[in-house]
Scaffold this motif. Structure first.
Motif, PDB file in Angstrom:
ATOM      1  N   HIS A  50       0.845  -1.203   0.000  1.00  0.00           N
ATOM      2  CA  HIS A  50       0.000   0.000   0.000  1.00  0.00           C
ATOM      3  C   HIS A  50       0.878   1.251   0.000  1.00  0.00           C
TER       4      HIS A  50
ATOM      5  N   GLY B 270       1.385   3.859  -3.072  1.00  0.00           N
ATOM      6  CA  GLY B 270       1.148   5.268  -2.799  1.00  0.00           C
ATOM      7  C   GLY B 270       2.241   6.157  -3.335  1.00  0.00           C
ATOM      8  N   SER B 271       3.473   5.836  -2.976  1.00  0.00           N
ATOM      9  CA  SER B 271       4.556   6.707  -3.435  1.00  0.00           C
ATOM     10  C   SER B 271       4.799   6.557  -4.933  1.00  0.00           C
TER      11      SER B 271
ATOM     12  N   THR C 273       2.490   6.103  -7.122  1.00  0.00           N
ATOM     13  CA  THR C 273       1.441   6.932  -7.716  1.00  0.00           C
ATOM     14  C   THR C 273       1.844   8.396  -7.681  1.00  0.00           C
TER      15      THR C 273
END
Lengths: 184, 145
Positions: free
Chosen positions: B74, B78-79, B81
């Motif tokens: 996750h 996130g990073s 993205t």
């Protein structure tokens, strides 16, 4: 209370507290906010955010800073205190409940969004956050700040036309004051 | 040289290594912050190396703690993205699906692919940033002396 005091609190530069456990996201949100002419403080967790605000139960710290935070932007999914739990703690505090809190999340989960908005979040932004999001947010907060100022200044300068623009509570308060003055 | 830099970037976009988020980040650069994207990329590769290490160790142990793996992924997603690392992001999504399905084999396979994409992106971006620095700032393109 002199009028000067009221206007000095609304400098055009907002101070934003940004909370995110991702170092990459902290760097990006900081840049987005700086470009939007905001002063930024970043912290890596909800716990650190509470410490910064002086809400961590350590009574000594809250008096130390002449803290003026105009907006809190926080990631939702963080280890320890989630963004939602941080939001709750802020809304429970008398000192900070008026500060708008915005939640950011990479996941578009409707119940999550509703939960945050119900708890009093100002807005919910989907990551990756864009410059347009931050600019829009800033405008919203600034407008809200001006409305706050109008409200407070009306308690001192009674302006019949402005009463109509205020919210219900202040209307009642004002009317009662007038009635008391008349009776006295 | 500016043109060369632009062409490399376009090919990274066309091949799907990067997406519009990378462009969004480049828009945030100015004369005062000319290396912002490279700084973000540096942070990203440092952070993702840490995550890869954690996941490697967790997988090596053999006991698949899918919750923990999903958690790491996750963060990774996130990073990825945030910097516009499109292919890496896709692998992260697949990995998470295998986690949710409790599919250890799928996780291992996807992770191998993810590391490959990650390494490729790292190399390509290193080349890109090196060239971009040599080419100089876009608006005030100076001729080489």
């Amino acid at each position: 209370m002199a009028l000067g005091d009221l206007s000095s609190s609304s400098t055009s530069e907002l101070h934003v507290l940004a909370v995110d456990d991702s170092i990459v996201d902290r760097k990006v949100i900081e840049r987005l906010l700086r470009i939007s002419a905001c002063k930024v403080t970043t912290v890596e967790s909800g716990t650190r955010a509470l410490q910064y605000l002086g809400l961590d139960g350590d009574k000594g710290s809250s008096g130390l800073k002449d803290l003026k935070v105009n907006l809190i932007v926080t990631d939702y999914s963080m280890p320890g205190l989630t963004g939602y739990e941080l939001l709750k703690k802020i809304k429970e505090s008398s000192a900070f409940r008026e500060i708008p809190v915005v939640i950011m999340s990479s996941e578009n989960i409707q119940p999550r969004i509703e939960q945050c908005m119900t708890e009093g979040a100002e807005d919910f932004l989907l990551k990756p956050v864009k410059l347009a999001d931050v600019k829009r947010l800033k405008e919203l907060i600034m407008r809200g700040g001006e409305a706050e100022q109008e409200k407070t200044s009306n308690l001192i300068i009674s302006s019949p036309k402005r009463i109509l623009q205020n919210n219900f509570f202040f209307n009642i308060f004002f009317i009662i004051t007038i009635i008391v003055i008349f009776i006295a | 040289m500016q043109r060369q830099v632009a062409l490399i970037k376009q090919s990274l976009l066309d091949q799907g290594y990067l997406d519009e988020q990378f462009m969004e980040l480049e828009e945030l650069q100015d004369d005062a912050n000319p290396n912002f994207v490279e700084e973000v990329a540096t942070l990203y590769f440092k952070d993702s190396a840490r995550l890869i290490n954690n996941i490697d160790q967790a997988l090596e142990r053999g006991s698949f703690d899918f919750n923990r793996l999903d958690n790491y992924m996750h963060q990774f997603k996130g990073s990825s993205t945030s910097i516009g690392a499109s292919k890496v992001k896709t692998e992260c999504t697949m990995f998470r699906e295998y986690c949710r399905a409790g599919n250890a084999e799928g996780c291992l396979r996807t992770f191998k692919q993810l590391k490959k994409e990650h390494a490729t992106l790292r190399k390509k971006l290193e080349q890109y940033f090196q060239l971009a620095r040599q080419a100089g700032p876009k608006e005030t393109a100076r001729r080489p002396k």
